[in-house]
Write a protein that holds these residues in place. Sequence first.
Motif: not given
Length: 363
Positions: A264-274
């Motif tokens: 929570q609170g980061l620019l990207v909350e889910r990292f699977d797409s990255l």
Amino acid sequence: MSKQPIDKITTPQTVVIISNFILGIGILTLPRTVTEKVKTPDGWITIILGGIIAILVAFIMVKLAGRFPGKSIFQFSKEITGKWIGAIISLCIILYYMALASFELRAMSETTRLFLLQGTPNWAIILPFIWVGLYLITGGINPIARMFEIIFPVTVLFFLLVMFLGIKVFEVDNLRPVLGMGLGPVMKGLTTTSLSFVGFEIIMIIFMFMKEPNRAMKATFIGLIIPLVFYSITFVMVVGSLTVDGVVTQTWPVLTFIRSFEIQGLLVERFDSLLLVVWIMQLFATFSVCYYAASLGLSQMFKKNINGFIYGLAPLIYIVSMVPKNINEMFEMGSMIGNFTLYFFSSVPVLLLLITLIRGKKS
């Protein structure tokens, strides 16, 4: 004859080519394939043992290539075994790289369709990658090496970031007991882990391009150690988070692991797409090297310019990539390629080196 063999690559470039070549689709499925064989949380031991075996075989390859400076295996295999046997060995390697290039393309397409571009036909994803790869490899080994230098640090940084953030769902008890069922299960998984290190045999081709061939042994060792560390950390984190039973039921366990937590609170909350974007770059890099290696092999076999073979191979690679009807057939194709690699590249370089040593002693 192609002018491209006069291109030179540095030792760090050799390291990143070997490392990136090994790190392909395997890391996304490794925890599942190893756990299916081992059936205990001790797969990380199997991975380490498989890495040690790969390093020993790679050293034999470097020793072999070092006896023929300025030549690739497509050239020196004929000098060692004669024209016809050497041609058969070269043809087997060329077909292997063609098949591996097709597999990487299809794997790239399947992961892209499943997670990023749902409903997009395979051909619409595969063809642009072939065109971009064709454009890249017509420049020779140097553009390929420079692309690897860009992709590699991005992969390392993102990988370490994701694994560090995943500590919140990690449970060390899921990795216990260590060797609870002895060494038997660990040894069963060695075949699978050895297949995960497929790619280091590229040293028998890129050795001829090295500016400092005397440092090939060091470059190969570091190039293998990096994937070994990646694989070990990945297995420990994924199995420690999802448990042995949970990993076996997942097609892409690494992606499931990354989806199991949010920050929570980061620019990207889910990292699977990255992660998928990074690994699509990895798959494209592996495809490019396979495509180039197959084209170079044909140009050296027939002593013709490489560009004609680069264009000629493109439709063949596309056709082979479309052969698997679904993702299960794609995995079967990968297993067949991996098994061929395991037996062919663990035996042929050893035999070639023995022949050169025996003939050297006789002369």
